[in-house]
Design a protein around this motif. Structure first.
Motif, mmCIF file in Angstrom:
data_model
loop_
_atom_site.group_PDB
_atom_site.id
_atom_site.type_symbol
_atom_site.label_atom_id
_atom_site.label_comp_id
_atom_site.label_asym_id
_atom_site.label_seq_id
_atom_site.Cartn_x
_atom_site.Cartn_y
_atom_site.Cartn_z
ATOM 1 N N VAL A 177 -22.264 -59.103 69.403
ATOM 2 C CA VAL A 177 -21.602 -58.826 68.125
ATOM 3 C C VAL A 177 -20.813 -60.038 67.643
ATOM 4 O O VAL A 177 -20.767 -60.326 66.449
ATOM 5 C CB VAL A 177 -20.680 -57.589 68.274
ATOM 6 C CG1 VAL A 177 -19.805 -57.416 67.048
ATOM 7 C CG2 VAL A 177 -21.516 -56.349 68.514
ATOM 8 N N GLU A 178 -20.214 -60.796 68.558
ATOM 9 C CA GLU A 178 -19.422 -61.970 68.170
ATOM 10 C C GLU A 178 -20.264 -63.002 67.426
ATOM 11 O O GLU A 178 -19.779 -63.654 66.504
ATOM 12 C CB GLU A 178 -18.780 -62.628 69.405
ATOM 13 C CG GLU A 178 -17.750 -61.768 70.108
ATOM 14 C CD GLU A 178 -18.366 -60.691 71.020
ATOM 15 O OE1 GLU A 178 -17.650 -59.733 71.330
ATOM 16 O OE2 GLU A 178 -19.553 -60.803 71.390
ATOM 17 N N ASP A 179 -21.532 -63.148 67.814
ATOM 18 C CA ASP A 179 -22.425 -64.077 67.101
ATOM 19 C C ASP A 179 -22.617 -63.617 65.661
ATOM 20 O O ASP A 179 -22.545 -64.405 64.720
ATOM 21 C CB ASP A 179 -23.789 -64.174 67.777
ATOM 22 C CG ASP A 179 -23.774 -64.965 69.066
ATOM 23 O OD1 ASP A 179 -22.704 -65.505 69.426
ATOM 24 O OD2 ASP A 179 -24.832 -65.032 69.719
ATOM 25 N N PHE A 180 -22.877 -62.330 65.489
ATOM 26 C CA PHE A 180 -23.076 -61.787 64.145
ATOM 27 C C PHE A 180 -21.811 -61.979 63.313
ATOM 28 O O PHE A 180 -21.871 -62.401 62.157
ATOM 29 C CB PHE A 180 -23.460 -60.309 64.208
ATOM 30 C CG PHE A 180 -23.686 -59.703 62.856
ATOM 31 C CD1 PHE A 180 -24.866 -59.928 62.162
ATOM 32 C CD2 PHE A 180 -22.706 -58.923 62.263
ATOM 33 C CE1 PHE A 180 -25.076 -59.396 60.905
ATOM 34 C CE2 PHE A 180 -22.901 -58.383 61.002
ATOM 35 C CZ PHE A 180 -24.094 -58.612 60.327
ATOM 36 N N ASP A 181 -20.652 -61.672 63.905
ATOM 37 C CA ASP A 181 -19.389 -61.851 63.196
ATOM 38 C C ASP A 181 -19.190 -63.305 62.775
ATOM 39 O O ASP A 181 -18.730 -63.584 61.664
ATOM 40 C CB ASP A 181 -18.215 -61.400 64.069
ATOM 41 C CG ASP A 181 -18.163 -59.894 64.251
ATOM 42 O OD1 ASP A 181 -18.843 -59.168 63.494
ATOM 43 O OD2 ASP A 181 -17.441 -59.448 65.169
ATOM 44 N N GLY A 182 -19.553 -64.240 63.650
ATOM 45 C CA GLY A 182 -19.425 -65.661 63.329
ATOM 46 C C GLY A 182 -20.307 -66.068 62.162
ATOM 47 O O GLY A 182 -19.877 -66.796 61.263
ATOM 48 N N VAL A 183 -21.550 -65.598 62.158
ATOM 49 C CA VAL A 183 -22.474 -65.902 61.056
ATOM 50 C C VAL A 183 -21.926 -65.343 59.745
ATOM 51 O O VAL A 183 -21.911 -66.026 58.721
ATOM 52 C CB VAL A 183 -23.886 -65.341 61.345
ATOM 53 C CG1 VAL A 183 -24.746 -65.362 60.094
ATOM 54 C CG2 VAL A 183 -24.548 -66.121 62.454
ATOM 55 N N MET A 184 -21.462 -64.119 59.763
ATOM 56 C CA MET A 184 -20.939 -63.509 58.543
ATOM 57 C C MET A 184 -19.687 -64.235 58.050
ATOM 58 O O MET A 184 -19.507 -64.429 56.851
ATOM 59 C CB MET A 184 -20.648 -62.021 58.765
ATOM 60 C CG MET A 184 -21.905 -61.202 59.030
ATOM 61 S SD MET A 184 -23.176 -61.379 57.748
ATOM 62 C CE MET A 184 -22.377 -60.584 56.384
ATOM 63 N N HIS A 185 -18.844 -64.654 58.974
ATOM 64 C CA HIS A 185 -17.618 -65.350 58.579
ATOM 65 C C HIS A 185 -17.935 -66.706 57.930
ATOM 66 O O HIS A 185 -17.403 -67.033 56.871
ATOM 67 C CB HIS A 185 -16.705 -65.559 59.795
ATOM 68 C CG HIS A 185 -15.432 -66.243 59.461
ATOM 69 N ND1 HIS A 185 -14.414 -65.645 58.760
ATOM 70 C CD2 HIS A 185 -15.003 -67.498 59.725
ATOM 71 C CE1 HIS A 185 -13.439 -66.491 58.599
ATOM 72 N NE2 HIS A 185 -13.752 -67.620 59.164
ATOM 73 N N ILE A 186 -18.803 -67.476 58.549
ATOM 74 C CA ILE A 186 -19.152 -68.794 58.011
ATOM 75 C C ILE A 186 -19.971 -68.674 56.732
ATOM 76 O O ILE A 186 -19.719 -69.373 55.750
ATOM 77 C CB ILE A 186 -19.938 -69.622 59.054
ATOM 78 C CG1 ILE A 186 -19.102 -69.904 60.277
ATOM 79 C CG2 ILE A 186 -20.495 -70.905 58.436
ATOM 80 C CD1 ILE A 186 -17.964 -70.850 60.056
ATOM 81 N N ASN A 187 -20.966 -67.805 56.723
ATOM 82 C CA ASN A 187 -21.921 -67.776 55.622
ATOM 83 C C ASN A 187 -21.446 -66.987 54.395
ATOM 84 O O ASN A 187 -21.936 -67.234 53.311
ATOM 85 C CB ASN A 187 -23.246 -67.196 56.088
ATOM 86 C CG ASN A 187 -23.948 -68.103 57.089
ATOM 87 O OD1 ASN A 187 -23.446 -69.153 57.457
ATOM 88 N ND2 ASN A 187 -25.104 -67.675 57.529
ATOM 89 N N THR A 188 -20.511 -66.058 54.584
ATOM 90 C CA THR A 188 -20.169 -65.208 53.433
ATOM 91 C C THR A 188 -18.678 -65.115 53.132
ATOM 92 O O THR A 188 -18.323 -64.651 52.060
ATOM 93 C CB THR A 188 -20.683 -63.768 53.639
ATOM 94 O OG1 THR A 188 -20.014 -63.183 54.754
ATOM 95 C CG2 THR A 188 -22.175 -63.741 53.848
#
Length: 119
Positions: free
Chosen positions: A104-115
């Motif tokens: 889940v931390e990977d997904f959270d990181g992608v969402m934080h950086i990308n959106t």
């Protein structure tokens, strides 16, 4: 189409090859550019290349999701140029394997950086 007077363009991720090209193109066309990247030495190289084209540049090394980086770049650009006309948001990360193989931390990181910059 009318051209902008003294355009100012911000390029994030300006130290990498795509970001570097995204910075050089408007600079060659007369735009002043504001640049940022996590990698200070790569950003310095891009800044030097922009200056070689005769372009005006303000560069701030830092994380674009950091309010400090955003505030410093915007403040310096507005002080020097009084405006920002365009943004090339060249920062983002992608998954390197199937989604379900990531924590889940990977997904959270992608969402934080990308959106969600600076949130």
């Amino acid at each position: 189409m009318a051209r902008l007077d003294n355009p100012v363009t911000v390029v994030t991720g300006a130290g990498g090859s795509e970001g570097r090209q995204a910075a050089l193109r408007p600079a060659a066309g007369g735009s002043r550019v504001g640049l940022t990247d996590l990698d200070a030495s790569s950003l310095d190289e891009t800044e030097a290349l922009v200056r070689e084209t005769g372009g005006e540049v303000i560069a701030v090394a830092g994380d674009i999701v950091s309010e400090q980086t955003i505030d410093e770049l915007t403040t310096r650009l507005v002080d020097a140029c009084s405006k920002v006309d365009g943004l090339v948001n060249n920062v983002g990360i992608v998954f390197s394997k199937p989604l379900l193989e990531h924590p889940v931390e990977d997904f959270d990181g992608v969402m934080h950086i990308n959106t969600c910059p600076a949130s």
